[in-house]
Design a protein around this motif. Structure first.
Motif, PDB file in Angstrom:
ATOM      1  N   GLU A 216       0.846  -1.197   0.000  1.00 49.14           N
ATOM      2  CA  GLU A 216       0.000   0.000   0.000  1.00 49.14           C
ATOM      3  C   GLU A 216       0.876   1.240   0.000  1.00 49.14           C
TER       4      GLU A 216
ATOM      5  N   THR B  49      -0.441 -11.746   6.899  1.00 48.48           N
ATOM      6  CA  THR B  49      -0.341 -10.286   6.958  1.00 48.48           C
ATOM      7  C   THR B  49       0.522  -9.830   8.137  1.00 48.48           C
TER       8      THR B  49
ATOM      9  N   LYS C   6       0.962  -6.967  11.029  1.00 49.54           N
ATOM     10  CA  LYS C   6       0.131  -6.017  11.780  1.00 49.54           C
ATOM     11  C   LYS C   6       0.398  -4.603  11.285  1.00 49.54           C
ATOM     12  N   GLU C   7      -0.650  -3.796  11.242  1.00 50.34           N
ATOM     13  CA  GLU C   7      -0.524  -2.447  10.693  1.00 50.34           C
ATOM     14  C   GLU C   7       0.547  -1.627  11.410  1.00 50.34           C
ATOM     15  N   GLN C   8       0.675  -1.756  12.726  1.00 50.39           N
ATOM     16  CA  GLN C   8       1.660  -0.966  13.462  1.00 50.39           C
ATOM     17  C   GLN C   8       3.097  -1.379  13.149  1.00 50.39           C
TER      18      GLN C   8
ATOM     19  N   ARG D  82       4.077  -2.254   9.883  1.00 46.47           N
ATOM     20  CA  ARG D  82       4.312  -2.098   8.443  1.00 46.47           C
ATOM     21  C   ARG D  82       5.302  -0.993   8.096  1.00 46.47           C
ATOM     22  N   ASP D  83       5.510  -0.051   8.993  1.00 43.70           N
ATOM     23  CA  ASP D  83       6.468   1.020   8.687  1.00 43.70           C
ATOM     24  C   ASP D  83       7.907   0.530   8.710  1.00 43.70           C
TER      25      ASP D  83
ATOM     26  N   LYS E 181       2.365  -5.157   3.245  1.00 47.85           N
ATOM     27  CA  LYS E 181       1.313  -5.541   4.178  1.00 47.85           C
ATOM     28  C   LYS E 181       1.395  -7.023   4.565  1.00 47.85           C
TER      29      LYS E 181
END
Length: 184
Positions: A27, A110, A112-114, A116-117, A139
């Motif tokens: 993304e 996947t 975890k969103e936290q 992805r950086d 992602k």
């Protein structure tokens, strides 16, 4: 000659990236504060000698910056891989052998969103080579990240456990004992 090879590699990487974006495995990265921790992964293409027109995009988690890499900072997790010798011996034990190749196995899990950086990379805006470079982030787990094999093996085993009720304990045992993830 170099220009043609470079153009071919860029086009092949573009195809790889199209699949990555189409499958929602990457993304556009949101803007973050400069003090927030992040990591950028270099991207390069790898060819298999027998598949010269097919490229695998590799995000290099072992690339070092100021003496450290992302893999240096990640926990690899326990080695959950079945022993190759044990799998091969059991493979010969029965009259029928089963072999499977799960394409993009690590991409099935996947991140975890936290987290992805830590998987940021630069690519062309709108996936059009020649456009300005833009920050994106992965992602899913990627080939080359040290925890990916443990996560994929754990995921496969969890799926086997979850399917025990519908498919029986023999299927669960078979998957847990005889499946082996490799990173070839």
């Amino acid at each position: 000659m170099f220009g043609q090879c470079y153009d071919l590699q860029q086009n092949c990487l573009g195809t790889f990236m199209t699949k990555l974006f189409d499958n929602d495995h990457a993304e556009e990265a949101p803007t973050i504060q400069s003090i927030q921790e992040q990591w950028f992964l270099p991207l390069f293409g790898v060819y298999h000698p027998q598949k010269p027109h097919q490229i695998r995009g590799v995000f290099d988690s072992s690339a070092k910056f100021k003496g450290t890499s992302l893999n240096d900072q990640l926990l690899s997790g326990p080695n959950l891989t079945n022993s190759l010798l044990g799998v091969l011996i059991r493979f010969r034990k029965e009259m029928i052998a089963v072999v499977a190749d799960v394409q993009h196995m690590f991409h099935c899990f996947t991140v975890k969103e936290q987290h992805r950086d830590y998987l940021r990379f630069l690519w062309y805006k709108d996936n059009k080579i020649g456009n300005e470079l833009t920050e994106f982030r992965i992602k899913v787990h990627v080939f080359g990240n040290s925890p990916s094999p443990a996560i994929a093996t754990l995921g496969l085993r969890k799926i086997a456990d979850m399917s025990e009720e519908s498919h029986g304990s023999d299927v669960r045992k078979f998957i847990r004992r005889n499946f082996m993830l490799t990173t070839v």
